[in-house]
Design a protein around this motif. Structure first.
Motif: not given
Length: 198
Positions: A151-169, A171-179
């Motif tokens: 949100v703060l960085e925005g642009g390409d850097a924000g998208i690359e850091f978020l790394g969701s690749q278009g998957d709306e879930w 964050a939840q899948k990442d947390m599941l992988a951690d668990t």
């Protein structure tokens, strides 16, 4: 010095070498610093406390996996790590390198449990539960940090850091992988000598 005693030093050399390589011409330097700040903090913390408290080689191996994988991801950005063979192998629609890195976050449940048991701060089962809950809390916290940076960085850097690749879930899948990574590490801990301590 027996070769087993050199394992933490060997791992440290590998990690530093990977960090140096990663720093050379990364895809996005802003993303590199955002990704590497927690990794550098972990590495420096482990190095600074090495003389006061040495984890087992198993713990250092567990912790090194994330440090190395995350450092590679910081160089390319996670969505762009050359990982096509795995994508093709599983016929996936996205690059799952970040999921594997998230799985390795869970490996920190092992050293967390080891620390508590060896310091006599908790019994083994309680230490294992703490390791699991610690990983889950860090996983949730990191997803919030990713969102805030995007949100703060925005642009390409924000998208690359978020790394969701278009998957709306994502964050939840990442947390599941951690668990799931934490549960795998704790299975290993269950069969270690520390679980049998009174």
């Amino acid at each position: 010095m027996a070769w087993q005693q050199r394992i933490p030093h060997i791992l440290a050399v590998i990690i530093v070498a990977t960090m140096v390589w990663s720093f050379i011409d990364p895809k996005d330097m802003r993303v590199w610093w955002a990704e590497m700040t927690p990794i550098l903090a972990i590495f420096i913390g482990l190095a600074a406390t090495f003389r006061k408290f040495q984890f087992s080689n198993t713990s250092y191996l567990c912790m090194s996996v994330l440090l190395i994988l995350h450092t590679i991801g910081a160089h390319y950005t996670f969505a762009n790590v050359p990982f096509e063979w795995f994508t093709e192998l599983g016929n996936f629609e996205r690059n799952h390198y970040d999921r594997i890195a998230h799985f390795s976050v869970g490996f920190y449940a092992y050293p967390a449990a080891e620390l508590l048991v060896r310091k006599n701060w908790a019994r083994p089962v309680t230490a294992m539960l703490f390791g699991l809950f610690l990983v889950m809390a860090v996983a949730a916290g990191y997803e919030i940090i990713e969102w805030a940076f995007a949100v703060l960085e925005g642009g390409d850097a924000g998208i690359e850091f978020l790394g969701s690749q278009g998957d709306e879930w994502d964050a939840q899948k990442d947390m599941l992988a951690d668990t799931l990574g934490a549960l795998a590490a704790l299975v290993l801990f269950w069969f270690s000598k520390y679980r049998r301590q009174p």
